[in-house]
Design an enzyme around this catalytic site. Structure first.
Site, PDB file in Angstrom:
ATOM      1  N   LEU A 138       0.882  -1.201   0.040  1.00  0.00           N
ATOM      2  CA  LEU A 138       0.019  -0.089   0.003  1.00  0.00           C
ATOM      3  C   LEU A 138       0.863   1.076  -0.037  1.00  0.00           C
ATOM      4  CD1 LEU A 138      -2.780  -0.761   2.469  1.00  0.00           C
ATOM      5  CD2 LEU A 138      -2.778  -0.922   0.246  1.00  0.00           C
ATOM      6  N   ASP A 139       0.683   1.972  -0.861  1.00  0.00           N
ATOM      7  CA  ASP A 139       1.606   3.406  -0.714  1.00  0.00           C
ATOM      8  C   ASP A 139       1.195   4.300   0.406  1.00  0.00           C
ATOM      9  OD1 ASP A 139      -0.579   5.409  -1.191  1.00  0.00           O
ATOM     10  OD2 ASP A 139      -0.900   4.732  -3.311  1.00  0.00           O
ATOM     11  N   LYS A 140       2.157   5.288   0.411  1.00  0.00           N
ATOM     12  CA  LYS A 140       2.332   5.921   1.629  1.00  0.00           C
ATOM     13  C   LYS A 140       0.960   6.510   2.191  1.00  0.00           C
ATOM     14  CE  LYS A 140       4.962   9.639   3.565  1.00  0.00           C
ATOM     15  NZ  LYS A 140       6.537  10.630   3.303  1.00  0.00           N
TER      16      LYS A 140
END
Length: 254
Positions: free
Chosen positions: A112-114
């Site tokens: 999952l991205d930031k």
């Protein structure tokens, strides 16, 4: 029937991050390692690495960390990254310090991205990781999406068509499901894991994602009582919601 693996106690505890073999030997000599309520006196003793070992063994008065071959679910908060290539604190920092020294190491199951929160799986079992992320497994992921502008009404049809192209790519997306929750929010379920896929899908139809939260993987929901930053060891029943037993999968397909 497969044979239960065994490991020398000092190697087992060293692999779980409790210290070097010398430090583990010191723990054992101090009487700080017990099995089934009995003090273990020999760090050379071979231990059967069973699934219930954490319930049977204690180190310094606390249950043994999960032995190799486990999987956990984590509620990833915003601002935390899954990759060492991204700036900012890592999801591994949400785990006990010892767990970052485990061998085999823990890895995230996908990313999952930031700026995306929600359900993230982590495991030290490479085979299990690849089974879940393999395209052949067809594991779905559902996201709660908040949008900058109201939906136009044709997004569900476009996403489900299997013809949507993302900018810079030459292969259309597999069909995805969209469930409208309000003019500016929806659930989107995808079975692929392309780079920033959900954000790019909405960009392709002229909208902008302002918040993204993954709340389901296959049939496993993010537990309502698992707060951001918290994690939980998954049970066999939890895992079966993601990867049904082979027999169950074949019955569903028939």
């Amino acid at each position: 029937m497969s044979k239960t693996p065994t490991l020398r106690l000092d190697r087992l505890l060293a692999n779980l991050g409790y210290g070097s073999r010398r430090e583990v030997q010191q723990l054992v000599r101090a009487g700080l390692v017990t099995l089934d309520g009995e003090v273990i006196e020999d760090s050379d003793q071979r231990i059967a690495v069973t699934r219930d070992l954490s319930a049977r063994m204690q180190v310094q008065g606390k249950p043994l960390d999960p032995p190799p071959g486990f999987i956990l679910m984590l509620h990833k908060p915003l601002g935390v990254t899954c990759s060492h290539k991204e700036a900012g604190p890592l999801v591994y920092g949400l785990l006990p310090d010892r767990w970052r020294r485990r061998d085999p190491a823990l890895s995230t199951v996908g990313r999952l991205d930031k700026e995306t929160s929600g359900l993230l799986l982590m495991t030290d079992d490479g085979n299990l990781l690849h089974r879940i992320i393999s395209p052949r497994a067809n594991v779905s992921k559902r996201y709660l999406v908040s949008l900058d502008r109201p939906l136009k009404g044709d997004e569900a049809e476009i996403f489900a068509s299997g013809t949507l192209m993302l900018e810079g790519e030459d292969k259309p997306l597999l069909p995805a499901q969209l469930e409208v929750l309000s003019p500016t929010s929806a659930h989107v379920t995808v079975t692929e894991g392309r780079y920033h896929q959900v954000r790019r899908m909405f960009a392709a139809v002229g909208n902008h994602v302002t918040a993204l939260h993954r709340n389901r993987i296959a049939a496993l929901d993010l537990p309502a009582d698992l707060e951001p930053g918290q994690f939980r060891i998954m049970s066999e029943a939890d895992l079966a919601l993601i990867l049904p037993p082979t027999g169950a999968a074949s019955r569903q397909a028939s």
